[in-house]
Design a protein around this motif. Structure first.
Motif, PDB file in Angstrom:
ATOM      1  N   LEU A   1     109.894 -11.375  33.080  1.00 15.58           N
ATOM      2  CA  LEU A   1     109.258 -11.873  31.990  1.00 15.58           C
ATOM      3  C   LEU A   1     108.491 -13.200  32.521  1.00 15.58           C
ATOM      4  CD1 LEU A   1     112.131 -12.004  29.139  1.00 15.58           C
ATOM      5  CD2 LEU A   1     110.144 -10.642  29.268  1.00 15.58           C
ATOM      6  N   GLY A   2     108.520 -13.522  33.865  1.00 16.11           N
ATOM      7  CA  GLY A   2     108.091 -14.849  34.333  1.00 16.11           C
ATOM      8  C   GLY A   2     106.427 -14.664  34.256  1.00 16.11           C
ATOM      9  N   GLY A   3     106.142 -13.321  34.486  1.00 10.72           N
ATOM     10  CA  GLY A   3     104.516 -13.303  34.559  1.00 10.72           C
ATOM     11  C   GLY A   3     104.026 -13.413  33.262  1.00 10.72           C
ATOM     12  N   GLN A   4     104.755 -13.035  32.091  1.00  4.67           N
ATOM     13  CA  GLN A   4     104.353 -13.154  30.652  1.00  4.67           C
ATOM     14  C   GLN A   4     104.079 -14.482  30.571  1.00  4.67           C
ATOM     15  OE1 GLN A   4     103.530 -10.456  28.964  1.00  4.67           O
ATOM     16  NE2 GLN A   4     104.029  -9.113  30.845  1.00  4.67           N
ATOM     17  N   LEU A   5     104.736 -15.591  31.136  1.00  3.28           N
ATOM     18  CA  LEU A   5     104.533 -16.967  30.625  1.00  3.28           C
ATOM     19  C   LEU A   5     103.181 -17.384  31.077  1.00  3.28           C
ATOM     20  CD1 LEU A   5     108.053 -18.271  31.763  1.00  3.28           C
ATOM     21  CD2 LEU A   5     107.058 -18.347  29.183  1.00  3.28           C
ATOM     22  N   ASP A   6     102.462 -16.670  31.616  1.00  2.00           N
ATOM     23  CA  ASP A   6     100.922 -17.318  32.089  1.00  2.00           C
ATOM     24  C   ASP A   6     100.257 -17.202  30.658  1.00  2.00           C
ATOM     25  OD1 ASP A   6     101.618 -17.677  34.851  1.00  2.00           O
ATOM     26  OD2 ASP A   6     101.159 -15.531  35.727  1.00  2.00           O
ATOM     27  N   HIS A   7     100.749 -16.138  29.819  1.00  5.36           N
ATOM     28  CA  HIS A   7      99.859 -16.196  28.518  1.00  5.36           C
ATOM     29  C   HIS A   7     100.040 -17.272  27.917  1.00  5.36           C
ATOM     30  CE1 HIS A   7      98.729 -12.274  29.777  1.00  5.36           C
ATOM     31  NE2 HIS A   7      99.911 -11.676  29.800  1.00  5.36           N
ATOM     32  N   ALA A   8     101.142 -18.020  28.129  1.00  7.88           N
ATOM     33  CA  ALA A   8     101.701 -19.126  27.123  1.00  7.88           C
ATOM     34  C   ALA A   8     101.180 -20.628  27.855  1.00  7.88           C
ATOM     35  CB  ALA A   8     103.095 -19.262  27.099  1.00  7.88           C
ATOM     36  N   LEU A   9     100.046 -20.453  28.739  1.00  3.76           N
ATOM     37  CA  LEU A   9      99.742 -21.936  29.360  1.00  3.76           C
ATOM     38  C   LEU A   9      98.623 -22.483  28.537  1.00  3.76           C
ATOM     39  CD1 LEU A   9      99.439 -20.660  33.068  1.00  3.76           C
ATOM     40  CD2 LEU A   9     101.079 -22.459  32.087  1.00  3.76           C
ATOM     41  N   THR A  10      97.961 -21.823  27.554  1.00  6.34           N
ATOM     42  CA  THR A  10      96.951 -22.239  26.896  1.00  6.34           C
ATOM     43  C   THR A  10      97.069 -21.788  25.254  1.00  6.34           C
ATOM     44  OG1 THR A  10      95.482 -20.433  27.428  1.00  6.34           O
ATOM     45  CG2 THR A  10      95.389 -22.533  28.708  1.00  6.34           C
ATOM     46  N   PRO A  11      96.714 -22.550  24.497  1.00  8.67           N
ATOM     47  CA  PRO A  11      96.964 -22.032  22.995  1.00  8.67           C
ATOM     48  C   PRO A  11      96.302 -20.913  22.736  1.00  8.67           C
ATOM     49  CG  PRO A  11      96.675 -24.650  23.084  1.00  8.67           C
ATOM     50  CD  PRO A  11      96.401 -23.920  24.480  1.00  8.67           C
ATOM     51  N   SER A  12      97.017 -19.812  22.161  1.00  9.24           N
ATOM     52  CA  SER A  12      95.961 -18.567  21.647  1.00  9.24           C
ATOM     53  C   SER A  12      97.165 -17.786  21.140  1.00  9.24           C
ATOM     54  CB  SER A  12      95.735 -17.796  22.967  1.00  9.24           C
ATOM     55  OG  SER A  12      96.795 -17.442  23.600  1.00  9.24           O
ATOM     56  N   PRO A  13      96.688 -16.557  20.244  1.00  7.11           N
ATOM     57  CA  PRO A  13      97.615 -15.782  19.511  1.00  7.11           C
ATOM     58  C   PRO A  13      98.605 -15.107  20.485  1.00  7.11           C
ATOM     59  CG  PRO A  13      95.479 -15.559  18.400  1.00  7.11           C
ATOM     60  CD  PRO A  13      95.425 -16.541  19.874  1.00  7.11           C
ATOM     61  N   GLN A  14      98.094 -14.780  21.589  1.00  2.59           N
ATOM     62  CA  GLN A  14      98.865 -14.145  22.718  1.00  2.59           C
ATOM     63  C   GLN A  14      99.987 -15.023  23.283  1.00  2.59           C
ATOM     64  OE1 GLN A  14      95.611 -13.914  22.874  1.00  2.59           O
ATOM     65  NE2 GLN A  14      95.416 -11.951  21.889  1.00  2.59           N
ATOM     66  N   ALA A  15      99.622 -16.438  23.168  1.00  6.48           N
ATOM     67  CA  ALA A  15     100.862 -17.361  23.589  1.00  6.48           C
ATOM     68  C   ALA A  15     102.138 -17.303  23.210  1.00  6.48           C
ATOM     69  CB  ALA A  15     100.241 -18.699  23.604  1.00  6.48           C
ATOM     70  N   ALA A  16     102.409 -16.981  21.518  1.00  9.24           N
ATOM     71  CA  ALA A  16     103.745 -16.614  21.062  1.00  9.24           C
ATOM     72  C   ALA A  16     104.698 -15.434  21.807  1.00  9.24           C
ATOM     73  CB  ALA A  16     103.589 -16.346  19.930  1.00  9.24           C
ATOM     74  N   LEU A  17     103.706 -14.348  22.322  1.00 10.14           N
ATOM     75  CA  LEU A  17     104.587 -13.270  22.655  1.00 10.14           C
ATOM     76  C   LEU A  17     105.651 -13.724  23.863  1.00 10.14           C
ATOM     77  CD1 LEU A  17     101.810 -10.507  22.719  1.00 10.14           C
ATOM     78  CD2 LEU A  17     103.625 -10.915  21.125  1.00 10.14           C
ATOM     79  N   PRO A  18     105.334 -14.226  25.037  1.00 10.77           N
ATOM     80  CA  PRO A  18     106.492 -14.478  25.804  1.00 10.77           C
ATOM     81  C   PRO A  18     107.581 -15.038  25.471  1.00 10.77           C
ATOM     82  CG  PRO A  18     104.243 -15.127  26.740  1.00 10.77           C
ATOM     83  CD  PRO A  18     104.037 -14.866  25.487  1.00 10.77           C
ATOM     84  N   TRP A  19     107.430 -16.081  24.346  1.00 15.15           N
ATOM     85  CA  TRP A  19     108.570 -16.719  23.764  1.00 15.15           C
ATOM     86  C   TRP A  19     109.287 -15.795  22.825  1.00 15.15           C
ATOM     87  CZ3 TRP A  19     109.436 -21.035  26.063  1.00 15.15           C
ATOM     88  CH2 TRP A  19     108.499 -21.662  26.607  1.00 15.15           C
TER      89      TRP A  19
END
Length: 416
Positions: A368-386
């Protein structure tokens, strides 16, 4: 030199173990939270490489707890604790003196291996001392572990303060200070820890694996490992949220202080509450709080962060809920281990618990660590890693309902 300088005391003083945990955590948190900054700013490593080094450090500690516990059962806790201090001192010296990447990686791993040696030994000693205290009608074993957690968190609060004071002089000075803390601990423990019994039989691999013959114990440690994976996200995922919110790394310090203050203030009351409610209720609740910690960040992940202190609200929610979940889970989980083990292999059971947690951190961070790259900036996809992070402790919450059910029936039968 008179002979009595070489004679350890005959009896164990439980507060010594609490003080050891305090000092160990001061030495740990004075160095390790600053390792990622050193790897990025001085070693110029990428985020993925930094995550790998930190993951290896965590796995080298938690993944080796099974060996550390087995060694404590075979050779006695005192010698293993002292060896663990020496290994961690060696690791810190490599971090301080290493000029290239591989000595730094080796030093990081040695710091973990040192902890894998002394931590299960101290926990096994505290479990035995707590059992004797409870049998004598004094403080219960669970309350001793709660105090143990409070001392650990006090060290976790003081350690970053020491590291921050020395950070301006460079990471090498910070690592040398950490080595000095463990040198002091080594000297004190050498003269104050009593001798512990040693088995005369040779050490074999078979006794380590006896801990896995109990299927319920295996299910328990697999479910419990989600705790260490979740709490480890304070080092991996929390900085990602701070970057998304426009905060700086300097905000990490106050957040760690918040976690420590919560534990110091609430650990003992929550431990007493947990004792009254029982493991079958408390452990599912604790893991549900871990899941809620990540879900709370997911609620804000798509939004543009506000200005001012409000931008830290998701991070504060995450730290608070993770800490509350930890305070419920750890004393109860530690107190359950002697129900699975005997006095002869208690250290190996605590080692197995920590080793499974180390595997969970390594596998979970890799997946899951790589998924956190999507959470670096605000976006609809940013919630998925969390949400993925929240799913891990949520599964454990459901599993604990069934795993702990026999302990509830046993408690009811004993109260009749």
């Amino acid at each position: 030199m008179p002979a009595f300088f070489y004679r350890p005391p005959s009896r164990l003083w439980p507060p010594l173990l609490l003080g050891s945990q305090l000092v160990f955590n001061i030495g740990f948190y004075a160095v390790v939270p600053f390792l990622a900054i050193f790897l990025r700013d001085d070693m110029r490593l990428s985020g993925g490489a930094i995550g790998l080094v930190i993951g290896l450090r965590t796995f080298s500690q938690q993944g080796m707890f099974l060996l550390g516990g087995a060694l404590a059962d075979r050779f006695g806790a005192r010698g293993v604790i002292l060896c663990g201090c020496l290994v961690r001192i060696s690791g810190y010296l490599l971090l301080a003196l290493g000029a290239t990447l591989w000595p730094i990686v080796l030093g990081a791993c040695l710091t973990g291996i040192g902890g894998a040696l002394f931590s299960p030994s101290i926990e096994a000693l505290l479990a035995k001392a707590g059992t004797q205290s409870e049998a004598a009608g004094k403080r219960s074993r669970a309350e001793w572990f709660a105090l143990f957690a409070v001392c650990g968190e006090l060290g976790a609060m003081l350690g970053p303060v020491l590291g921050s004071l020395l950070a301006g002089f460079g990471f090498q000075r910070v690592a040398l200070a950490g080595a000095g803390v463990f040198v002091l601990a080594l000297l004190v423990l050498f003269f104050t820890l009593p001798r512990t019994p040693r088995k005369q039989a040779a050490l074999h691999i078979a006794p380590w694996w006896q801990t896995f013959r109990n299927r319920r114990f295996v299910a328990f440690i697999v479910a419990y490992s989600a705790y260490l994976f979740s709490y480890n996200q304070l080092y991996l995922a929390l900085p990602v949220e701070l970057r998304r919110s426009g905060s700086s790394e300097s905000d990490l310090g106050p957040l760690f202080v918040l976690a420590s203050l919560l534990i110091i203030a609430l650990q003992l009351p929550l431990a007493r509450l947990a004792r009254r409610c029982g493991a079958a209720r408390i452990l599912p609740l604790g893991f549900a709080l871990l899941a809620a910690a990540f879900a709370s960040v997911a609620l804000f992940a798509a939004d543009t962060p506000p200005a001012g202190w409000q931008r830290l609200l998701p991070a504060v929610c995450m730290v608070t809920l993770l800490t509350l979940g930890q305070m419920l889970i750890v004393p109860v989980g530690m107190d359950l281990i002697p129900r699975f083990a005997s006095d002869q292999n208690l250290g190996a059971h605590y080692g197995a618990l920590a080793s499974m947690g180390g595997l969970a951190v390594l596998a979970g961070n890799f997946a899951l660590g790589g998924q956190l790259d999507h959470a670096l900036t605000p976006s609809p996809q940013a919630a998925l890693p969390w949400l993925w992070l929240a799913a891990v402790p949520l599964c454990s919450a459901l599993a604990m309902v069934f795993i702990c059910r026999p302990f509830t029936r046993a408690a009811r039968a004993g109260s009749r």
